[in-house]
Design an enzyme around this catalytic site. Sequence first.
Site, PDB file in Angstrom:
ATOM      1  N   HIS A  66      -5.532  -2.533 -32.492  1.00  0.00           N
ATOM      2  CA  HIS A  66      -5.068  -3.248 -31.461  1.00  0.00           C
ATOM      3  C   HIS A  66      -5.620  -4.671 -31.471  1.00  0.00           C
ATOM      4  O   HIS A  66      -4.972  -5.468 -30.696  1.00  0.00           O
ATOM      5  CB  HIS A  66      -5.704  -2.484 -30.330  1.00  0.00           C
ATOM      6  CG  HIS A  66      -7.266  -2.661 -30.086  1.00  0.00           C
ATOM      7  ND1 HIS A  66      -8.160  -1.619 -30.933  1.00  0.00           N
ATOM      8  CD2 HIS A  66      -7.876  -3.575 -29.273  1.00  0.00           C
ATOM      9  CE1 HIS A  66      -9.366  -2.197 -30.301  1.00  0.00           C
ATOM     10  NE2 HIS A  66      -9.297  -3.134 -29.582  1.00  0.00           N
ATOM     11  N   HIS A  88     -18.260  -8.895 -29.398  1.00  0.00           N
ATOM     12  CA  HIS A  88     -18.218  -7.492 -29.906  1.00  0.00           C
ATOM     13  C   HIS A  88     -19.531  -6.966 -30.226  1.00  0.00           C
ATOM     14  O   HIS A  88     -19.647  -5.693 -30.034  1.00  0.00           O
ATOM     15  CB  HIS A  88     -17.202  -7.289 -31.181  1.00  0.00           C
ATOM     16  CG  HIS A  88     -15.926  -7.273 -30.735  1.00  0.00           C
ATOM     17  ND1 HIS A  88     -15.293  -8.178 -30.036  1.00  0.00           N
ATOM     18  CD2 HIS A  88     -14.827  -6.055 -30.755  1.00  0.00           C
ATOM     19  CE1 HIS A  88     -14.066  -7.908 -29.849  1.00  0.00           C
ATOM     20  NE2 HIS A  88     -13.856  -6.751 -30.118  1.00  0.00           N
TER      21      HIS A  88
END
Length: 194
Positions: free
Chosen positions: A125, A193
């Site tokens: 993604h 992240h």
Amino acid sequence: MATLVGGITTSHVPAIGRAIARDLQSDPYWKPFFDGFPPVHEWLAKVKPDVAVMIYNDHGLNFFLDKMPTFAVGAAPEYRNADEGWGIPVLPPFPGNQDLSWHLIESLIGENFDLTTCQEMLADHAVSLPMALLWPGKDAWPVAMVPVCINTVQFPLPSAARCYALGQAIGRAIASWDSDKRVVVIGTGGLSHQ
């Protein structure tokens, strides 16, 4: 020589893919986000890039904690999209540009970047969502792609300064590519992240 037409950055949170799949672009929650893209679509239609260099992070589809390269560059003829568990629809394969891939690899290694070269890669993604945002509703992608994956997951991480230097080296490599192609650089994801 190739022309670097510009750069674009965008998020790739999986919820964006669900919003696209459910046609929620006009939903009050999503509308402000999606309303930011028509000017980008107009700009892309004007500059007409041939190739997109996609700088992103992998989410365990190609690399996991047992094998995590600091920097990886794809050199495949195409990159198939695969869902890594978010339920996002699988999209048509992204065509690669192997000539630019190998030019980038050779240029970056020449500038002392240690790379993993990947002649097969899946696109998760982090690749598919920016592409779907920038070129919505396409049955065939209007650009070829060169994926550049950066480790943002497993320590030790590359420093921000090293990533900046990588970006500068990518710019020099694009400028020195013996081609008449027009190249756009797309950045997505990041150290958030961690």
